[in-house]
Design an enzyme around this catalytic site. Structure first.
Site, PDB file in Angstrom:
ATOM      1  CG  ASP A 278      -1.760   1.222   1.367  1.00  0.00           C
ATOM      2  OD1 ASP A 278      -2.644   1.415   0.510  1.00  0.00           O
ATOM      3  OD2 ASP A 278      -1.534   2.015   2.305  1.00  0.00           O
ATOM      4  CD  GLU A 317      -2.219   2.830  -3.352  1.00  0.00           C
ATOM      5  OE1 GLU A 317      -3.168   3.606  -3.581  1.00  0.00           O
ATOM      6  OE2 GLU A 317      -1.923   2.449  -2.205  1.00  0.00           O
TER       7      GLU A 317
END
Length: 628
Positions: A278, A317
């Site tokens: 993330d 990401e």
């Protein structure tokens, strides 16, 4: 085997267990504390940091208990205080706890990963290239919101053509439901989902169905409730933060190992096939670090992959639009295997919806769709009006296209809208069909967000379950203020802590088999079949991924010898199909004879895929009935 914990900020550490006296841990090197006490599966325990009275004699040999080791509710007192001695210093959960049966403020429970009987010994793994990712949130994927309930839906994913399931974070958070990004105990599996045992059952069942599992992990921040790590050691950077709170202290070797060991745990002990990392742009380390944390993780994962003999995938990401993420370490990159391509989402979203506010403004350029199709990034060193500066760098020509994960919808781009509305809540069925064609034929690795395949009518909103009233109110106010700054109507923003917000976000599986939902689902299945049977649609050589604008709302997008025609203009568009070609799929009309040559008329809001003629396939394999 013994127990150890990194707690350099403590001058004393004791092990607390139900039914036993506290046990003193011995200080070792570099802030580590150890004891030879062995725990059995299910034993509840915690660590008492610093001075204060013990529960009982605290002899290292154990012995009769003078306190039960029961927990005290609430974050203010923490867990593991003795009810027979209210003055006893409360115990904290193990930072590396594998299980929190009573919540993140309470005692940990010992989990033995070797106790599970796996049946996936012959699982070869799945490479990401040529794959189809399906992103899902365990709590809203099924009415039950558990991993065991999700197992029952695996046949749907197989029938859809999915190869990789990507689970939103499952690590322990305070409360009963949450997106997962408020986790505070990274090694746990949230009990409301079924805990670590259910997680193992899910992965084992997925592998039996031929599906790989990718776990979303968060290493850039910790949640607002239940984070006791700073009491143990300098896990966070003093005075430095990111969008979500204090930054993780990557300059501390033990903290880096805490992250790396966690990544390896999912892949080794839980048999997971990959990790989605993330918001890696929020990982901050000093310039003096000899190896970037991402490169260090990638090197260790690659070593584990070689050792285990199966492919293991890391997906980053990142909003940096920097190919350094996916370039080989030998070429100065971090060696991550793939990264999300948000620019593709933005280009598709603007083309389909016409929205041009905020970061969508630059993507009103009609060349945004062709550029992201062929190059991956729209901002590849160009000026970003949203950021007020030049942004990104070009993806080198030699990088294969599968290393970019592309999507028309994901949890962020839906849930971070004021009302959490999906494309299905604002677009016609025809435009949803165009979105399907674009998603499933794009050069990258396509990803679907749960329910997208049937145009789910349910929203996916931002939801929390903070037990602390002050935290719930702060979240509520912050959410409204954030959207007010962006010009959204505050009345559209649901209360994150209202249980109804969570309930609204659960999928309604009954609608998948009826009406327009079923028609759209059939199209997605047909497009997935096309990807499996036509190598042009999984060709990773970006040299064949050219694209052009041929008029307002009209594009031709190339995949080697195949072409994707998109007509979002208000007028019909006639294209020629020569004798060596055939229409693989068209959303403009039903094709009883999809291989018929000659002109094809694309009605407004339609798309078609045309490619070389192939040996006959089952009739109607990718038919789509347009709703008049």
């Amino acid at each position: 085997m013994g127990i150890e914990v990194w707690a350099p900020r403590a001058d004393r550490v004791r092990l607390r267990r139900a039914g036993h006296d506290d046990v003193e841990l011995t200080a070792g090197d570099a802030g580590w504390w150890r004891t030879d006490v062995a725990l059995a599966a299910g034993d509840e325990y915690g660590f008492v940091l610093g001075g204060g009275p013990s529960t009982g004699s605290a002899t290292s040999g154990g012995g009769p208990s003078t306190g039960s080791g029961a927990s005290v509710d609430g974050p203010s007192t923490g867990s593991g205080a003795s009810p027979t001695d209210p003055g006893a210093t409360p115990a904290r959960p193990d930072p590396r706890s594998r299980r929190q049966p009573h919540g993140v403020h309470e005692l940990s429970a010992w989990d033995d990963p070797a106790s599970f009987t796996w049946t996936d010994q012959n699982w070869p793994g799945r490479a990401l290239a040529g794959g189809l990712i399906y992103e899902l949130h365990v709590g809203t994927f099924t009415p039950e919101g558990t991993l065991d309930a999700a197992i029952a839906k695996l046949p749907h994913l197989v029938g859809l053509g999915v190869t990789h399931i990507e689970l939103l974070p499952v690590n322990g958070f305070n409360g009963t439901h949450n997106w997962g990004y408020d986790g505070v105990l990274w090694y746990t599996v949230q009990e409301d989902y079924g805990g670590p045992e259910a997680y193992r059952r899910f992965v084992d069942a997925a592998h039996a169905a031929g599906l790989a599992v990718i776990q979303d992990v968060v290493y850039n921040h910790l949640g607002p409730s239940g984070n006791y790590l700073p009491e143990f050691g300098p896990y966070l950077r003093d005075g430095q933060g990111n969008t979500w709170g204090a930054s993780v202290n990557l300059d501390e070797r033990a903290v880096r190992d805490f992250i790396i060991d966690n990544a390896l745990m999912w892949l080794r002990d839980f048999h997971v096939d990959g990790l989605r990392l993330d918001a890696v742009h929020a990982l901050h380390e000093s310039g003096g670090s000899p190896v970037h944390i991402l490169a260090e993780i990638a090197a260790r994962v690659d070593a584990l992959s070689a050792e285990s003999g199966r492919p293991l995938t890391l997906i980053a990401e990142s909003d940096l639009n920097d190919p350094v993420m996916i370039l080989p370490r030998e070429a100065g990159g971090h060696g991550i295997h793939a990264q999300w391509a948000d620019d593709w989402h933005h280009a598709v979203h603007v083309a389909l919806t016409g929205e041009t506010g905020g970061y969508y403004a630059d993507f009103a350029d009609p060349h945004a769709l062709p550029k992201t199709w062929s190059g991956g990034f729209y901002h590849d060193g160009t000026y970003s009006s949203f950021r007020g500066k030049n942004w990104g760098a070009p993806v080198p020509a030699g990088v294969p296209s599968w290393q970019l994960v592309t999507f028309a919808q994901d949890h962020d781009q839906i849930g971070n809208r004021a009302a959490g509305d999906r494309l299905s809540q604002s677009l016609s069925l025809d435009r949803l069909a165009v979105a399907a064609v674009l998603t499933m034929t794009a050069p990258g690795t396509p990803m679907l967000f749960m329910g997208e395949e049937w145009g789910a009518s349910t929203p996916w909103q931002f939801f929390t379950s903070h037990p602390e009233p002050e935290l719930a109110e702060a979240t509520r106010r912050g959410r409204k203020a954030e959207f007010a700054r962006m010009g959204w109507d505050e009345s559209l923003v649901p209360d994150p802590n209202d249980p109804a917000t969570f309930a609204r976000s659960k999928l309604d599986w009954a609608e998948a088999s009826v009406g327009d939902h079923a028609r759209l689902l059939s199209l997605y299945r047909g497009l997935a079949f096309l990807r499996r049977t036509h190598p042009e649609l999984t060709d990773t050589d970006r040299a064949g991924h050219s694209a052009e604008v041929v008029g307002p709302g009209r594009w031709v997008l190339h995949r080697a010898a195949a072409r994707v025609y998109v007509n979002l203009s208000p007028e019909p568009w006639t294209i020629e199909v020569d004798a060596s070609e055939e229409v693989w799929v068209s959303t403009a009309a039903r094709h009883d004879r999809p291989r018929e040559e000659g002109p094809l008329t694309l009605t407004p809001d339609s798309a078609a895929v045309v490619g070389p003629r192939t040996p006959p396939l089952p009739r109607g394999y990718a038919e789509y009935t347009r709703v008049e």
